[in-house]
Design a protein around this motif. Structure first.
Motif, PDB file in Angstrom:
ATOM      1  N   ARG A  50       0.816  -1.214   0.000  1.00  0.00           N
ATOM      2  CA  ARG A  50       0.000   0.000   0.000  1.00  0.00           C
ATOM      3  C   ARG A  50       0.854   1.272   0.000  1.00  0.00           C
ATOM      4  O   ARG A  50       0.548   2.241  -0.694  1.00  0.00           O
ATOM      5  N   LEU A  51       1.922   1.261   0.799  1.00  0.00           N
ATOM      6  CA  LEU A  51       2.762   2.450   0.884  1.00  0.00           C
ATOM      7  C   LEU A  51       3.401   2.768  -0.453  1.00  0.00           C
ATOM      8  O   LEU A  51       3.458   3.928  -0.871  1.00  0.00           O
ATOM      9  N   MET A  52       3.888   1.749  -1.154  1.00  0.00           N
ATOM     10  CA  MET A  52       4.526   1.982  -2.455  1.00  0.00           C
ATOM     11  C   MET A  52       3.504   2.463  -3.484  1.00  0.00           C
ATOM     12  O   MET A  52       3.814   3.296  -4.343  1.00  0.00           O
ATOM     13  N   ASN A  53       2.298   1.966  -3.401  1.00  0.00           N
ATOM     14  CA  ASN A  53       1.232   2.450  -4.286  1.00  0.00           C
ATOM     15  C   ASN A  53       0.951   3.923  -4.016  1.00  0.00           C
ATOM     16  O   ASN A  53       0.763   4.724  -4.945  1.00  0.00           O
ATOM     17  N   PHE A  54       0.947   4.284  -2.746  1.00  0.00           N
ATOM     18  CA  PHE A  54       0.723   5.668  -2.344  1.00  0.00           C
ATOM     19  C   PHE A  54       1.863   6.562  -2.843  1.00  0.00           C
ATOM     20  O   PHE A  54       1.632   7.657  -3.364  1.00  0.00           O
ATOM     21  N   ILE A  55       3.104   6.095  -2.688  1.00  0.00           N
ATOM     22  CA  ILE A  55       4.273   6.845  -3.158  1.00  0.00           C
ATOM     23  C   ILE A  55       4.190   7.061  -4.662  1.00  0.00           C
ATOM     24  O   ILE A  55       4.472   8.159  -5.168  1.00  0.00           O
ATOM     25  N   HIS A  56       3.800   6.037  -5.392  1.00  0.00           N
ATOM     26  CA  HIS A  56       3.679   6.135  -6.846  1.00  0.00           C
ATOM     27  C   HIS A  56       2.671   7.221  -7.241  1.00  0.00           C
ATOM     28  O   HIS A  56       2.911   8.026  -8.157  1.00  0.00           O
ATOM     29  N   ARG A  57       1.550   7.292  -6.523  1.00  0.00           N
ATOM     30  CA  ARG A  57       0.527   8.296  -6.824  1.00  0.00           C
ATOM     31  C   ARG A  57       1.044   9.710  -6.534  1.00  0.00           C
ATOM     32  O   ARG A  57       0.748  10.652  -7.279  1.00  0.00           O
ATOM     33  N   GLN A  58       1.815   9.863  -5.457  1.00  0.00           N
ATOM     34  CA  GLN A  58       2.363  11.189  -5.128  1.00  0.00           C
ATOM     35  C   GLN A  58       3.395  11.627  -6.168  1.00  0.00           C
ATOM     36  O   GLN A  58       3.474  12.810  -6.524  1.00  0.00           O
ATOM     37  N   LEU A  59       4.186  10.680  -6.645  1.00  0.00           N
ATOM     38  CA  LEU A  59       5.163  10.993  -7.694  1.00  0.00           C
ATOM     39  C   LEU A  59       4.475  11.462  -8.974  1.00  0.00           C
ATOM     40  O   LEU A  59       4.919  12.415  -9.622  1.00  0.00           O
ATOM     41  N   LYS A  60       3.389  10.809  -9.338  1.00  0.00           N
ATOM     42  CA  LYS A  60       2.651  11.194 -10.550  1.00  0.00           C
ATOM     43  C   LYS A  60       2.101  12.615 -10.418  1.00  0.00           C
ATOM     44  O   LYS A  60       2.102  13.390 -11.371  1.00  0.00           O
ATOM     45  N   LEU A  61       1.659  12.977  -9.208  1.00  0.00           N
ATOM     46  CA  LEU A  61       1.183  14.339  -8.975  1.00  0.00           C
ATOM     47  C   LEU A  61       2.308  15.359  -9.108  1.00  0.00           C
ATOM     48  O   LEU A  61       2.128  16.436  -9.671  1.00  0.00           O
ATOM     49  N   SER A  62       3.478  15.009  -8.585  1.00  0.00           N
ATOM     50  CA  SER A  62       4.622  15.910  -8.655  1.00  0.00           C
ATOM     51  C   SER A  62       5.059  16.128 -10.102  1.00  0.00           C
ATOM     52  O   SER A  62       5.406  17.241 -10.505  1.00  0.00           O
ATOM     53  N   VAL A  63       5.045  15.055 -10.891  1.00  0.00           N
ATOM     54  CA  VAL A  63       5.390  15.152 -12.315  1.00  0.00           C
ATOM     55  C   VAL A  63       4.367  16.030 -13.036  1.00  0.00           C
ATOM     56  O   VAL A  63       4.716  16.894 -13.848  1.00  0.00           O
TER      57      VAL A  63
ATOM     58  N   VAL B 234       2.930   7.582   7.835  1.00  0.00           N
ATOM     59  CA  VAL B 234       4.194   7.985   7.204  1.00  0.00           C
ATOM     60  C   VAL B 234       3.991   9.285   6.439  1.00  0.00           C
ATOM     61  O   VAL B 234       3.067   9.420   5.634  1.00  0.00           O
ATOM     62  N   ASN B 235       4.852  10.257   6.714  1.00  0.00           N
ATOM     63  CA  ASN B 235       4.878  11.506   5.962  1.00  0.00           C
ATOM     64  C   ASN B 235       5.594  11.250   4.634  1.00  0.00           C
ATOM     65  O   ASN B 235       6.742  10.784   4.632  1.00  0.00           O
ATOM     66  N   VAL B 236       4.943  11.546   3.525  1.00  0.00           N
ATOM     67  CA  VAL B 236       5.531  11.312   2.203  1.00  0.00           C
ATOM     68  C   VAL B 236       5.723  12.663   1.519  1.00  0.00           C
ATOM     69  O   VAL B 236       4.763  13.410   1.320  1.00  0.00           O
TER      70      VAL B 236
END
Length: 370
Positions: free
Chosen positions: A88-101, A118-120
């Protein structure tokens, strides 16, 4: 608790805030700080992952591997999408990266699942004309557990403090029930007193249920009527006030609006403020009153607790919200800061005004779903 996905494009706080300011990516600005940012990340030993613009993993820290529960070979072999399918955490990280891009901005969000918090934070950077992205993690799980334990401790203190007044309040309906049962035995006419006995039993049940609702350890928030919450506390507060010769006045606007609150935490705040008010009365005071008011203004509900106690001078009032500051001989100094934090965690405001020999007013403002 499911993982939260409402992202904010804002600068992160805390230690991570040192690393970057929230603004659109500017190649010349970021080039100047690339090396220093990376060195600071290493120095702070932060869990980090660095990816390219296609979101392929470039390198990461041992602390990142430990926090995510992955292995180095997992990050070498699988894409973020593949890792996110089972973590779940890695899925969440992936979504945040897509937003940043997409927005070319620093992204900050908090991942929450069960007891994991976890603060991402995602930081874009430009190096030699190529964009890369840092993902910085901050484990807040232990901090969350500590805050929950501290809250529960004060919740239990509130429960134990009010237990005597609840027991005292239960004596009244018990006396009525006992008396009518004795009358029904003498007159052989139980039916005549049945409704009164049932009414008193129902009253006892309400008092006990309200008491138990305060003592339960609940971490969930739900949409509830603030009016109903205050009304459910009225019997407990009235019992405590009667025990200390305080007149309780409750005034509430008729409303069907709701707010998103944790019931037991809200009740804990109210009971803690009740105890503070009662302890503030001068022993020689001839007339004591506590007023609880609830009113709606626009998209907010304003809840006020007003007493005519001895009040506080400005020098005490200015320090009242500071942790561990107390004027009580056996006080801990965390009660008011904890109340303030609980209300602010609900998206509200918590303020105290006071005047010596006049009294004190506590105002809590909570957002409504109108």
């Amino acid at each position: 608790m499911g993982d939260q996905s409402n992202s904010q494009i804002i600068a992160p706080k805390g230690s991570i805030q040192m690393l970057h300011q929230s603004k659109p990516v500017d190649g010349s600005d970021i080039n100047k700080s690339n090396q220093s940012m990376f060195m600071l990340i290493k120095e702070l030993n932060l869990p980090y992952l660095k990816v390219d613009q296609s979101l392929r993993q470039l390198h990461w820290s041992n602390t990142f591997v430990q926090l995510t529960g992955l292995k180095d070979e997992d990050l070498d072999e699988y894409t973020l999408i593949e890792l996110g399918a089972s973590a779940r955490l890695m899925n969440f990280i992936h979504r945040q990266l897509k937003l940043s891009v997409k927005y070319e901005q620093i992204i900050k969000n908090v991942f929450e699942h069960d007891e994991e918090v976890v603060n991402v934070n995602v930081f874009p950077e430009v190096s030699s004309g190529e964009k890369t992205y840092y993902v910085l993690l901050e484990d807040l799980s232990m901090q969350q557990k500590f805050e929950e334990l501290l809250t529960f401790q004060h919740q239990m203190q509130a429960v134990s403090h009010i237990a005597a007044s609840v027991a005292h309040e239960l004596r009244n309906p018990l006396s009525v029930i006992k008396g009518f049962l004795q009358l029904s035995h003498l007159t052989c006419d139980f039916q005549k007193y049945y409704n009164t006995i049932i009414s008193e039993l129902n009253r006892m049940n309400i008092i006990i249920e309200d008491f138990l609702s305060v003592s339960r350890k609940k971490n969930n928030k739900k949409w509830q009527s603030p009016t109903n919450l205050i009304r459910s506390l009225a019997e407990l507060m009235r019992a405590e006030c009667l025990l200390h010769s305080v007149e309780l006045k409750v005034e509430m606007d008729l409303s069907y609006s709701v707010c998103y609150v944790n019931e037991s935490m809200f009740k804990q705040v109210m009971l803690n403020l009740l105890r503070n008010a009662i302890e503030a009365y001068d022993g020689n005071a001839s007339y004591r009153f506590l007023q609880v008011r609830s009113k709606e203004i626009g998209e907010f509900v304003y809840i006020e607790m007003i007493d005519n106690g001895k009040g506080m001078p400005d020098e005490v009032l200015s320090q009242l919200g500071n942790p561990f500051f107390t004027t009580k001989e056996k006080g801990t100094g965390v009660g008011i800061p904890l109340c303030k934090k609980i209300i602010e965690d609900h998206g509200g405001r918590f303020t105290i005004t006071s005047e010596t020999n006049i009294g004190t007013k506590v105002e809590m403002v909570l957002p409504l779903l109108v």
